[in-house]
Scaffold this motif. Sequence first.
Motif, PDB file in Angstrom:
ATOM      1  N   THR A  24       1.044  60.926  -1.240  1.00  0.00           N
ATOM      2  CA  THR A  24       1.775  61.135  -2.490  1.00  0.00           C
ATOM      3  C   THR A  24       1.979  59.802  -3.204  1.00  0.00           C
ATOM      4  OG1 THR A  24       3.911  60.896  -1.378  1.00  0.00           O
ATOM      5  CG2 THR A  24       3.017  63.132  -1.546  1.00  0.00           C
ATOM      6  N   ASP A  25       2.400  59.868  -4.465  1.00  0.00           N
ATOM      7  CA  ASP A  25       2.674  58.656  -5.237  1.00  0.00           C
ATOM      8  C   ASP A  25       4.045  58.074  -4.902  1.00  0.00           C
ATOM      9  OD1 ASP A  25       0.224  58.763  -6.526  1.00  0.00           O
ATOM     10  OD2 ASP A  25       1.005  60.007  -8.151  1.00  0.00           O
ATOM     11  N   THR A  26       4.943  58.918  -4.420  1.00  0.00           N
ATOM     12  CA  THR A  26       6.285  58.471  -4.053  1.00  0.00           C
ATOM     13  C   THR A  26       6.597  58.989  -2.661  1.00  0.00           C
ATOM     14  OG1 THR A  26       7.298  60.439  -5.018  1.00  0.00           O
ATOM     15  CG2 THR A  26       7.083  58.504  -6.454  1.00  0.00           C
ATOM     16  N   GLU A  49       0.010  53.603   0.467  1.00  0.00           N
ATOM     17  CA  GLU A  49       0.056  55.053   0.262  1.00  0.00           C
ATOM     18  C   GLU A  49       1.397  55.548   0.765  1.00  0.00           C
ATOM     19  OE1 GLU A  49      -2.129  56.681  -1.356  1.00  0.00           O
ATOM     20  OE2 GLU A  49      -3.921  55.438  -1.279  1.00  0.00           O
TER      21      GLU A  49
END
Length: 171
Positions: A24-26, A49
């Motif tokens: 995920t991005d966060t 990542e």
Amino acid sequence: WEQRKLGDVADLLTGYPFESRHFTDTGIPLVRGMNVKRGYLDMSADICENWSDAAGVEDYLLKAGDIVIQMDGALIGSSYAMVTPENTPSLLVQRVTRVRCGNRSRYIFQAVQRGFLRYIKSLKTETAVPHLSLSDIADYAIPVPKEEREQEHIGSFFSRLDDLITLHQRK
């Protein structure tokens, strides 16, 4: 002092095989082999990542003071780092080993820094991508003072010395 194997004085764990399609991005940063540099963790956004949360993978959460060792690649033996409070929370990914040794982490880190590369060079597999096994890491012999307090003092002394050397090199 006694000659002891790393696996006898520390808790070793290899990372979890997180599937890249679920990155995920966060979320919680993942510590992969490419994040483990020569003595530090590189958690910069361009190579880091993330995983959405730690549910179900709590055993792979890293703690400050843990030592991580990269198990694959051309730089094995010299790619290790100590996890700092700024690196937490983070999750351990497959092909990276976590060394957890409580109050002796500075001492163990210094022992790894002083002779691990030489030890690994004698073991390295001659394949396209050099590889270490968990048993290779566990069998690394280090001199260990009998008193844990002495280990803490030695580790702290050499950590301060390393910090001073780094400071003077920057000047």
